[in-house]
Write an enzyme that holds these catalytic residues in place. Structure first.
Site, PDB file in Angstrom:
ATOM      1  N   GLY A  96     -15.621   1.945 -15.828  1.00 49.70           N
ATOM      2  CA  GLY A  96     -14.144   1.290 -15.726  1.00 49.70           C
ATOM      3  C   GLY A  96     -14.026   0.248 -14.538  1.00 49.70           C
ATOM      4  O   GLY A  96     -13.153   0.233 -13.752  1.00 49.70           O
ATOM      5  N   GLN A 135     -14.956   2.361  -6.042  1.00 49.17           N
ATOM      6  CA  GLN A 135     -14.498   1.267  -5.431  1.00 49.17           C
ATOM      7  C   GLN A 135     -12.852   1.586  -5.444  1.00 49.17           C
ATOM      8  O   GLN A 135     -12.239   0.848  -4.644  1.00 49.17           O
ATOM      9  CB  GLN A 135     -14.457   0.082  -6.470  1.00 49.17           C
ATOM     10  CG  GLN A 135     -15.855  -0.362  -6.822  1.00 49.17           C
ATOM     11  CD  GLN A 135     -16.047  -1.652  -7.757  1.00 49.17           C
ATOM     12  OE1 GLN A 135     -15.903  -2.489  -7.402  1.00 49.17           O
ATOM     13  NE2 GLN A 135     -16.357  -1.040  -8.827  1.00 49.17           N
ATOM     14  N   VAL A 153      -9.605   3.229  -4.242  1.00 48.95           N
ATOM     15  CA  VAL A 153      -9.015   4.044  -3.028  1.00 48.95           C
ATOM     16  C   VAL A 153      -8.043   5.165  -3.286  1.00 48.95           C
ATOM     17  O   VAL A 153      -7.644   5.620  -2.123  1.00 48.95           O
ATOM     18  CB  VAL A 153      -8.206   2.891  -2.106  1.00 48.95           C
ATOM     19  CG1 VAL A 153      -9.075   1.590  -1.736  1.00 48.95           C
ATOM     20  CG2 VAL A 153      -6.971   2.253  -3.019  1.00 48.95           C
ATOM     21  N   ASP A 154      -7.843   5.508  -4.226  1.00 44.24           N
ATOM     22  CA  ASP A 154      -7.046   6.652  -4.548  1.00 44.24           C
ATOM     23  C   ASP A 154      -7.983   8.110  -4.348  1.00 44.24           C
ATOM     24  O   ASP A 154      -9.207   7.869  -4.145  1.00 44.24           O
ATOM     25  CB  ASP A 154      -6.591   6.619  -6.003  1.00 44.24           C
ATOM     26  CG  ASP A 154      -7.406   6.768  -7.147  1.00 44.24           C
ATOM     27  OD1 ASP A 154      -8.234   7.674  -7.071  1.00 44.24           O
ATOM     28  OD2 ASP A 154      -7.602   5.917  -7.925  1.00 44.24           O
ATOM     29  N   TYR A 161       0.880  -1.050  -0.156  1.00 47.75           N
ATOM     30  CA  TYR A 161       0.021  -0.094   0.077  1.00 47.75           C
ATOM     31  C   TYR A 161       0.934   1.367  -0.217  1.00 47.75           C
ATOM     32  O   TYR A 161       0.404   2.176  -0.437  1.00 47.75           O
ATOM     33  CB  TYR A 161      -0.946   0.112   1.005  1.00 47.75           C
ATOM     34  CG  TYR A 161      -2.127  -1.081   0.916  1.00 47.75           C
ATOM     35  CD1 TYR A 161      -3.139  -0.915  -0.078  1.00 47.75           C
ATOM     36  CD2 TYR A 161      -2.093  -2.474   1.358  1.00 47.75           C
ATOM     37  CE1 TYR A 161      -3.963  -1.806  -0.420  1.00 47.75           C
ATOM     38  CE2 TYR A 161      -3.122  -3.273   1.203  1.00 47.75           C
ATOM     39  CZ  TYR A 161      -3.888  -2.998   0.163  1.00 47.75           C
ATOM     40  OH  TYR A 161      -4.975  -4.146  -0.165  1.00 47.75           O
ATOM     41  N   HIS A 171     -14.526   0.536  -0.751  1.00 50.07           N
ATOM     42  CA  HIS A 171     -13.466  -0.135  -0.663  1.00 50.07           C
ATOM     43  C   HIS A 171     -12.274   0.505   0.226  1.00 50.07           C
ATOM     44  O   HIS A 171     -11.232  -0.011   0.361  1.00 50.07           O
ATOM     45  CB  HIS A 171     -12.672  -0.713  -1.781  1.00 50.07           C
ATOM     46  CG  HIS A 171     -13.671  -1.612  -2.444  1.00 50.07           C
ATOM     47  ND1 HIS A 171     -13.458  -2.218  -3.765  1.00 50.07           N
ATOM     48  CD2 HIS A 171     -14.675  -2.256  -1.921  1.00 50.07           C
ATOM     49  CE1 HIS A 171     -14.309  -3.229  -4.079  1.00 50.07           C
ATOM     50  NE2 HIS A 171     -15.377  -3.225  -2.911  1.00 50.07           N
ATOM     51  N   ALA A 204     -12.553   5.997 -20.514  1.00 48.78           N
ATOM     52  CA  ALA A 204     -13.573   6.768 -19.776  1.00 48.78           C
ATOM     53  C   ALA A 204     -13.090   8.242 -19.956  1.00 48.78           C
ATOM     54  O   ALA A 204     -13.824   9.250 -20.298  1.00 48.78           O
ATOM     55  CB  ALA A 204     -13.371   6.596 -18.250  1.00 48.78           C
ATOM     56  N   CYS A 232      -6.524   1.922  13.399  1.00 46.40           N
ATOM     57  CA  CYS A 232      -6.286   0.648  14.475  1.00 46.40           C
ATOM     58  C   CYS A 232      -6.799  -0.421  14.357  1.00 46.40           C
ATOM     59  O   CYS A 232      -7.877  -0.612  13.849  1.00 46.40           O
ATOM     60  CB  CYS A 232      -6.849   1.172  15.932  1.00 46.40           C
ATOM     61  SG  CYS A 232      -6.636  -0.062  17.062  1.00 46.40           S
TER      62      CYS A 232
HETATM   63  P1  OAD Z   1     -10.474  -4.433 -12.494  1.00 46.83           P
HETATM   64  O1  OAD Z   1      -9.304  -4.559 -12.697  1.00 46.83           O
HETATM   65  O2  OAD Z   1     -11.162  -5.579 -12.026  1.00 46.83           O
HETATM   66  O3  OAD Z   1     -11.379  -3.816 -13.706  1.00 46.83           O
HETATM   67  C1  OAD Z   1     -10.872  -2.623 -14.294  1.00 46.83           C
HETATM   68  C2  OAD Z   1     -11.755  -2.513 -15.623  1.00 46.83           C
HETATM   69  O4  OAD Z   1     -11.407  -1.112 -16.122  1.00 46.83           O
HETATM   70  C3  OAD Z   1     -11.525  -3.476 -16.763  1.00 46.83           C
HETATM   71  O5  OAD Z   1     -12.978  -3.829 -16.919  1.00 46.83           O
HETATM   72  C4  OAD Z   1     -11.022  -2.663 -17.709  1.00 46.83           C
HETATM   73  O6  OAD Z   1     -11.673  -2.948 -19.173  1.00 46.83           O
HETATM   74  C5  OAD Z   1     -11.395  -1.257 -17.329  1.00 46.83           C
HETATM   75  N1  OAD Z   1     -10.661  -0.153 -17.892  1.00 46.83           N
HETATM   76  C6  OAD Z   1      -9.157  -0.274 -18.390  1.00 46.83           C
HETATM   77  N2  OAD Z   1      -8.812   1.070 -18.786  1.00 46.83           N
HETATM   78  C7  OAD Z   1      -9.751   1.866 -18.769  1.00 46.83           C
HETATM   79  C8  OAD Z   1     -10.235   3.278 -19.342  1.00 46.83           C
HETATM   80  N3  OAD Z   1      -9.323   3.917 -19.874  1.00 46.83           N
HETATM   81  N4  OAD Z   1     -11.364   3.714 -19.065  1.00 46.83           N
HETATM   82  C9  OAD Z   1     -12.459   3.109 -18.647  1.00 46.83           C
HETATM   83  N5  OAD Z   1     -12.337   1.710 -18.168  1.00 46.83           N
HETATM   84  C10 OAD Z   1     -11.099   1.180 -18.309  1.00 46.83           C
HETATM   85  O7  OAD Z   1     -10.687  -3.309 -11.409  1.00 46.83           O
HETATM   86  P2  OAD Z   1     -12.099  -3.163 -10.643  1.00 46.83           P
HETATM   87  O8  OAD Z   1     -13.225  -3.632 -11.325  1.00 46.83           O
HETATM   88  O9  OAD Z   1     -12.220  -1.659 -10.136  1.00 46.83           O
HETATM   89  O10 OAD Z   1     -10.863  -4.152  -4.377  1.00 46.83           O
HETATM   90  O11 OAD Z   1     -11.680  -4.112  -9.302  1.00 46.83           O
HETATM   91  C11 OAD Z   1     -12.770  -4.044  -8.210  1.00 46.83           C
HETATM   92  C12 OAD Z   1     -12.312  -4.378  -7.070  1.00 46.83           C
HETATM   93  O12 OAD Z   1     -11.330  -5.555  -7.146  1.00 46.83           O
HETATM   94  C13 OAD Z   1     -11.181  -3.071  -6.417  1.00 46.83           C
HETATM   95  O13 OAD Z   1     -11.802  -2.174  -5.836  1.00 46.83           O
HETATM   96  C14 OAD Z   1     -10.307  -3.910  -5.665  1.00 46.83           C
HETATM   97  C15 OAD Z   1     -10.253  -5.180  -6.531  1.00 46.83           C
HETATM   98  O14 OAD Z   1      -9.526  -6.452  -6.022  1.00 46.83           O
HETATM   99  C16 OAD Z   1     -10.198  -4.589  -3.225  1.00 46.83           C
HETATM  100  O15 OAD Z   1      -8.959  -4.314  -3.327  1.00 46.83           O
HETATM  101  C17 OAD Z   1     -10.838  -4.664  -2.283  1.00 46.83           C
END
Ligand code: OAD
Length: 256
Positions: free
Chosen positions: A189, A102, A104-105, A67, A120, A236, A128
């Protein structure tokens, strides 16, 4: 579901309420890696070791290193056109806009988004591990080069304020309420692989009142694509500004 069909912008009427869900893809054009793409974070790190309570117990130094690296990368990045487009929409429609990320940034906040939650957790906060009652603290330190884990005033370890796998996402009551009253659900995304976020599109269809109109924006179809009214394929940062700005529509190409 229709793909890249007209109209070329999302019409937000005076009585519409917009719920936006964002995932890692919205920060991709800011230079932050997604999780599941081929060069994504989960290709280089095992989820179990850095994103579960068990991983934390086994090797907290490794978790803090992971992290801390995420903190450095987020600090070096800037919001992109997609973050700004959402902040602009919020300025235009005020409290009829709600953003659930979702991610964290802090790129949404830096772009100007205000009415939002991080389901998330937040990268620049620590808390803590024993839930002693001490407040969650703002924390942008990188802990890579120390051997000791930061300690809370109560003597327990401080952990990243991140929701790990197996833990309950934050703000779920408020999120459910906002989905219940939205008329438009815009998802940007996210791969649709992680629940409950991947279920929001279904919740918006069975909410009290008429089903919400549901849109997905990203370069590829998410796993839950069939649930959406409309899929808009593209990055996006390229699609959102035109989609959300009436009067400056961006012509959508045919199916890609
Ligand atoms: P993923 O990595 O699963 O999916 C990212 C998505 O972004 C994919 O569907 C890509 O096609 C899309 N993508 C890539 N470039 C893009 C762009 N320029 N514009 C728009 N979309 C784009 O990430 P998340 O779905 O966010 O949780 O993952 C969900 C959760 O899983 C996260 O919050 C994290 C992870 O494990 C935790 O850590 C608890």
């Amino acid at each position: 579901m229709s793909i890249n069909a007209s109209p070329d912008f999302i019409e937000v009427a005076d009585d519409d309420r917009v719920f936006v869900l964002t995932g890692a893809g919205i920060s991709a054009e800011s230079g932050l890696r997604t999780f599941r793409d081929s060069n994504g974070l989960w290709a280089g790190h095992r989820v179990e070791t850095v994103a579960t309570p068990e991983g934390w117990e086994a090797n907290p130094e490794l978790v803090w290193q992971f992290y801390s690296q995420r903190r450095r990368e987020a600090q070096a990045s800037q919001p992109n056109a997609a973050h700004f487009a959402l902040a602009e929409l919020e300025k235009r429609i005020g409290d009829r806009f709600f953003l659930c990320s979702q991610n964290v940034d802090d790129l949404h906040e830096r772009a100007g988004s205000r009415n939002m939650v991080h389901m998330h957790g937040e990268l620049f906060k620590s808390r803590c591990e024993a839930n002693c009652g001490a407040p969650i603290i703002e924390d942008s330190h990188s802990y890579n080069f120390i051997r000791e884990i930061p300690i809370c005033a109560c003597g327990s370890r401080l952990r990243p304020h991140i929701v790990w796998f197996g833990e309950t996402p934050l703000e779920m009551t408020r999120i459910q309420q906002e989905i219940d009253r939205c008329t438009i659900l815009l998802v940007v995304g996210t791969s649709g692989a992680v629940h409950p976020a991947a279920s929001f599109v279904h919740w918006a269809k069975v909410r009290r009142g008429a089903p919400a109109r549901t849109y997905y924006v990203g370069p590829e179809e998410p796993l839950n694509a069939s649930a959406f009214t409309r899929i808009i394929l593209g990055k996006a940062g390229e699609k959102l500004p035109g989609l959300l700005q009436p009067g400056e529509p961006t012509a959508l190409p045919g199916r890609q």
